[in-house]
Design a protein around this motif. Structure first.
Motif, PDB file in Angstrom:
ATOM      1  N   VAL A 198       4.097   0.497  -6.256  1.00  0.00           N
ATOM      2  CA  VAL A 198       3.478   0.926  -5.064  1.00  0.00           C
ATOM      3  C   VAL A 198       3.834  -0.389  -3.999  1.00  0.00           C
ATOM      4  O   VAL A 198       3.586  -1.514  -4.150  1.00  0.00           O
ATOM      5  CB  VAL A 198       1.969   1.001  -5.064  1.00  0.00           C
ATOM      6  N   VAL A 199       4.287   0.190  -2.756  1.00  0.00           N
ATOM      7  CA  VAL A 199       4.574  -0.370  -1.708  1.00  0.00           C
ATOM      8  C   VAL A 199       3.395   0.062  -0.581  1.00  0.00           C
ATOM      9  O   VAL A 199       3.592   0.927   0.272  1.00  0.00           O
ATOM     10  CB  VAL A 199       5.965  -0.597  -1.028  1.00  0.00           C
ATOM     11  N   ALA A 200       2.609  -0.840   0.039  1.00  0.00           N
ATOM     12  CA  ALA A 200       1.852  -0.568   1.419  1.00  0.00           C
ATOM     13  C   ALA A 200       2.674  -0.879   2.345  1.00  0.00           C
ATOM     14  O   ALA A 200       2.968  -1.905   2.736  1.00  0.00           O
ATOM     15  CB  ALA A 200       0.445  -1.311   1.261  1.00  0.00           C
ATOM     16  N   LEU A 201       2.930   0.138   3.355  1.00  0.00           N
ATOM     17  CA  LEU A 201       3.664  -0.050   4.616  1.00  0.00           C
ATOM     18  C   LEU A 201       2.634  -0.072   5.614  1.00  0.00           C
ATOM     19  O   LEU A 201       1.591   0.609   5.447  1.00  0.00           O
ATOM     20  CB  LEU A 201       4.825   0.949   4.651  1.00  0.00           C
ATOM     21  N   ASP A 202       3.473   0.030   7.109  1.00  0.00           N
ATOM     22  CA  ASP A 202       2.674   0.405   8.084  1.00  0.00           C
ATOM     23  C   ASP A 202       2.877   1.349   8.490  1.00  0.00           C
ATOM     24  O   ASP A 202       4.043   1.783   9.136  1.00  0.00           O
ATOM     25  CB  ASP A 202       2.951  -0.949   9.209  1.00  0.00           C
ATOM     26  N   TRP A 203       2.151   2.523   8.596  1.00  0.00           N
ATOM     27  CA  TRP A 203       0.914   2.711   7.908  1.00  0.00           C
ATOM     28  C   TRP A 203       0.926   3.812   6.988  1.00  0.00           C
ATOM     29  O   TRP A 203       0.566   5.186   7.479  1.00  0.00           O
ATOM     30  CB  TRP A 203      -0.303   3.058   8.715  1.00  0.00           C
ATOM     31  N   GLY A 226      -4.700  -2.391  10.852  1.00  0.00           N
ATOM     32  CA  GLY A 226      -4.118  -2.155  12.188  1.00  0.00           C
ATOM     33  C   GLY A 226      -4.300  -0.792  12.630  1.00  0.00           C
ATOM     34  O   GLY A 226      -5.069  -0.050  12.209  1.00  0.00           O
ATOM     35  N   ALA A 227      -3.383  -0.376  13.695  1.00  0.00           N
ATOM     36  CA  ALA A 227      -3.557   0.915  14.585  1.00  0.00           C
ATOM     37  C   ALA A 227      -3.864   2.043  13.600  1.00  0.00           C
ATOM     38  O   ALA A 227      -4.696   2.849  13.917  1.00  0.00           O
ATOM     39  CB  ALA A 227      -2.592   0.865  15.710  1.00  0.00           C
ATOM     40  N   ILE A 265       1.576  -3.265  -7.646  1.00  0.00           N
ATOM     41  CA  ILE A 265       1.599  -3.312  -6.298  1.00  0.00           C
ATOM     42  C   ILE A 265       1.746  -4.432  -5.422  1.00  0.00           C
ATOM     43  O   ILE A 265       1.550  -5.503  -5.550  1.00  0.00           O
ATOM     44  CB  ILE A 265      -0.130  -2.990  -6.135  1.00  0.00           C
ATOM     45  N   THR A 266       2.435  -4.059  -4.187  1.00  0.00           N
ATOM     46  CA  THR A 266       2.594  -5.082  -3.102  1.00  0.00           C
ATOM     47  C   THR A 266       2.553  -4.526  -1.754  1.00  0.00           C
ATOM     48  O   THR A 266       2.164  -3.409  -1.553  1.00  0.00           O
ATOM     49  CB  THR A 266       4.175  -5.706  -3.469  1.00  0.00           C
ATOM     50  N   ALA A 267       3.085  -5.423  -0.791  1.00  0.00           N
ATOM     51  CA  ALA A 267       2.990  -5.013   0.510  1.00  0.00           C
ATOM     52  C   ALA A 267       4.315  -5.494   1.358  1.00  0.00           C
ATOM     53  O   ALA A 267       4.671  -6.279   1.056  1.00  0.00           O
ATOM     54  CB  ALA A 267       1.710  -5.346   1.446  1.00  0.00           C
ATOM     55  N   SER A 268       4.542  -4.733   2.499  1.00  0.00           N
ATOM     56  CA  SER A 268       5.668  -5.274   3.400  1.00  0.00           C
ATOM     57  C   SER A 268       5.296  -6.219   4.243  1.00  0.00           C
ATOM     58  O   SER A 268       5.944  -7.086   4.538  1.00  0.00           O
ATOM     59  CB  SER A 268       6.193  -3.943   4.047  1.00  0.00           C
ATOM     60  N   THR A 269       4.052  -6.112   4.880  1.00  0.00           N
ATOM     61  CA  THR A 269       3.887  -7.061   6.122  1.00  0.00           C
ATOM     62  C   THR A 269       2.296  -7.630   5.998  1.00  0.00           C
ATOM     63  O   THR A 269       2.248  -8.838   5.886  1.00  0.00           O
ATOM     64  CB  THR A 269       3.801  -6.279   7.463  1.00  0.00           C
ATOM     65  N   VAL A 270       1.213  -6.818   6.137  1.00  0.00           N
ATOM     66  CA  VAL A 270       0.059  -7.732   6.094  1.00  0.00           C
ATOM     67  C   VAL A 270      -0.941  -6.913   4.614  1.00  0.00           C
ATOM     68  O   VAL A 270      -0.469  -6.083   4.068  1.00  0.00           O
ATOM     69  CB  VAL A 270      -0.948  -7.065   7.233  1.00  0.00           C
ATOM     70  N   MET A 271      -1.661  -7.708   4.485  1.00  0.00           N
ATOM     71  CA  MET A 271      -2.569  -7.376   3.172  1.00  0.00           C
ATOM     72  C   MET A 271      -3.306  -6.089   3.471  1.00  0.00           C
ATOM     73  O   MET A 271      -3.772  -5.642   4.599  1.00  0.00           O
ATOM     74  CB  MET A 271      -3.580  -8.547   2.976  1.00  0.00           C
ATOM     75  N   TYR A 317      -6.012  -5.133  -4.183  1.00  0.00           N
ATOM     76  CA  TYR A 317      -5.356  -5.567  -3.001  1.00  0.00           C
ATOM     77  C   TYR A 317      -3.829  -5.426  -3.158  1.00  0.00           C
ATOM     78  O   TYR A 317      -3.356  -5.633  -4.404  1.00  0.00           O
ATOM     79  CB  TYR A 317      -5.572  -7.092  -2.636  1.00  0.00           C
ATOM     80  N   ALA A 318      -3.262  -5.313  -2.141  1.00  0.00           N
ATOM     81  CA  ALA A 318      -1.730  -5.338  -2.036  1.00  0.00           C
ATOM     82  C   ALA A 318      -1.196  -6.301  -0.849  1.00  0.00           C
ATOM     83  O   ALA A 318      -1.637  -6.278   0.169  1.00  0.00           O
ATOM     84  CB  ALA A 318      -0.964  -3.823  -1.818  1.00  0.00           C
ATOM     85  N   MET A 319      -0.385  -7.353  -1.304  1.00  0.00           N
ATOM     86  CA  MET A 319      -0.309  -8.317  -0.556  1.00  0.00           C
ATOM     87  C   MET A 319       1.374  -8.691  -0.470  1.00  0.00           C
ATOM     88  O   MET A 319       2.000  -8.407  -1.503  1.00  0.00           O
ATOM     89  CB  MET A 319      -0.859  -9.673  -1.012  1.00  0.00           C
ATOM     90  N   PRO A 320       1.998  -8.974   0.629  1.00  0.00           N
ATOM     91  CA  PRO A 320       3.246  -9.191   0.828  1.00  0.00           C
ATOM     92  C   PRO A 320       3.778 -10.390   0.122  1.00  0.00           C
ATOM     93  O   PRO A 320       3.054 -11.669   0.050  1.00  0.00           O
ATOM     94  CB  PRO A 320       3.525  -9.168   2.415  1.00  0.00           C
ATOM     95  N   GLY A 321       4.968 -10.416  -0.648  1.00  0.00           N
ATOM     96  CA  GLY A 321       5.239 -11.488  -1.279  1.00  0.00           C
ATOM     97  C   GLY A 321       4.710 -11.606  -2.779  1.00  0.00           C
ATOM     98  O   GLY A 321       4.822 -12.654  -3.418  1.00  0.00           O
ATOM     99  N   MET A 322       3.597 -10.941  -3.145  1.00  0.00           N
ATOM    100  CA  MET A 322       3.048 -11.013  -4.436  1.00  0.00           C
ATOM    101  C   MET A 322       2.752  -9.558  -4.933  1.00  0.00           C
ATOM    102  O   MET A 322       2.771  -8.647  -4.122  1.00  0.00           O
ATOM    103  CB  MET A 322       1.508 -11.623  -4.093  1.00  0.00           C
TER     104      MET A 322
END
Length: 354
Positions: free
Chosen positions: A136-141, A217-218, A170-176, A189-194
């Motif tokens: 899983v990758v959390a992107l904006d948005w 974010g928006a 689970i990870t993220a691309s930019t923000v937590m 939680y999904a965190m970038p680089g982790m």
């Protein structure tokens, strides 16, 4: 005014009719155990709260100014009651001990990193059962789901067979961010680089909602996805549907998908470039950027040394424009390699062949 008061209760009932107590009616075993934990904790705390509220009301009524009988019971020299002291201290102490025991056992039993031991209550997991791995990758948005075993990827939609363990990476691309399917399991939680992990399972077929549970974010309000819990046959059909897509998710495709967008429609990718998730996790989707695990392995070996300090590169013009560094000319170490000690094949410090 009376008419407004008369409309207040129907309006409140109408608003509450839209509420879905999904946390109290879960469809997965982990969510069920978490639901039971909530109920146990509330009941234990009510053991104190209910008597305190009741005594507050009783004392207010009994010792009201107009109660002559209560005035006759006035005892200005009273200062101690052994029974009352035992009640005041023993009951909260026992409740704290009970809550501590429940917290200790549930913290270990419901650890999201811990593989499952049962399908549902009273149904043990068969030995050797292989979980379904979902990256899983959390992107904006939006949410990106990669299925390494099936070789597919999807945006804002995922599926899993009922009664089969799921192992989320689970990870993220930019923000937590925070990955949350209320019917399945608790938020994580999904965190970038982790990378965080979650083991869960669905025990009912159906269509469930997944959300982002951490403001990012928006486009946060529309960062939702559908979770389909399917029979084995229906899951195979869903995978076949995704595989039928002619779209491929490669590194360049991911960099385009990574750009912020709102209300992204469901999308399927029939093929995925191998190792894409690890590149996302280690912040090296761009071909000329050193991966974080290679950097850590290099540091573990003592650093890059004098020779490595001159082995530098820079982001290409397109990448600089994409990340807002169009005028920057920063240079950095792009990669270092070592021999494997046998055939001399160039390898990264983390042991991956170049």
């Amino acid at each position: 005014m009376k008419m407004l008061r008369g409309l207040l209760i129907p309006a409140l009932a109408l608003l509450l009719s839209g509420c879905d107590a999904v946390l109290l009616s879960p469809s997965g075993d982990i969510a069920r155990q978490q639901r039971d934990l909530i109920i146990i904790s509330v009941v234990l705390m009510l053991i104190i709260i209910v008597p305190v509220i009741a005594m507050t009301l009783i004392f207010a009524w009994k010792y009201r100014a107009s109660n002559e009988a209560a005035r006759a019971e006035y005892s200005p020299d009273w200062n101690h009651s052994t029974v009352l002291e035992l009640l005041i201290w023993a009951a909260p102490l026992l409740i704290i001990i009970a809550l501590g025991a429940v917290t200790w056992t549930s913290t270990h039993k419901l650890d999201p990193y811990r593989p499952l031991e049962q399908v549902s209550q009273g149904r043990a997991l068969a030995p050797g059962t292989k979980p379904l791995v979902v990256e899983v990758v959390a992107l904006d948005w939006k949410w990106l789901f990669l299925y390494p075993e099936q070789g597919i990827a999807t945006v804002n939609e995922m599926a899993a067979p009922v009664d089969r363990p799921i192992e989320f990476h689970i990870t993220a691309s930019t923000v937590m961010n925070a990955f949350f399917v209320p019917s399945l399991a608790g938020m994580i939680y999904a965190m970038p680089g982790m990378e965080t992990k979650l083991h869960a399972i669905m025990n009912k077929t159906g269509d469930f909602e997944g959300i982002s549970a951490n403001y990012s974010g928006a486009g946060f309000s529309d960062m939702r996805f559908r979770f389909h819990s399917l029979s084995d046959a229906d899951f195979d059909a869903w995978v076949a549907k995704a595989k039928a897509s002619a779209d491929q998710l490669g590194r360049e495709d991911y960099l385009k998908l990574e750009q912020p967008s709102e209300k992204e429609p469901v999308h399927y990718y029939g093929t995925v470039t191998p190792g894409l998730y690890n590149a996302i996790l280690n912040r090296c989707v761009e071909s000329n950027r050193m991966c974080m695990n290679d950097m850590a392995a290099l540091d573990a070996r003592g650093g890059q040394g004098v020779v490595g300090a001159y082995n530098v590169t820079s982001l290409d013009a397109a990448t600089r424009a994409r990340v807002g560094l169009a005028d920057a000319r920063q240079r950095y170490v792009g990669a270092l390699c070592v021999g494997n000690g046998t055939a001399g094949q160039p390898m990264t410090p983390a042991g991956r062949p170049l």
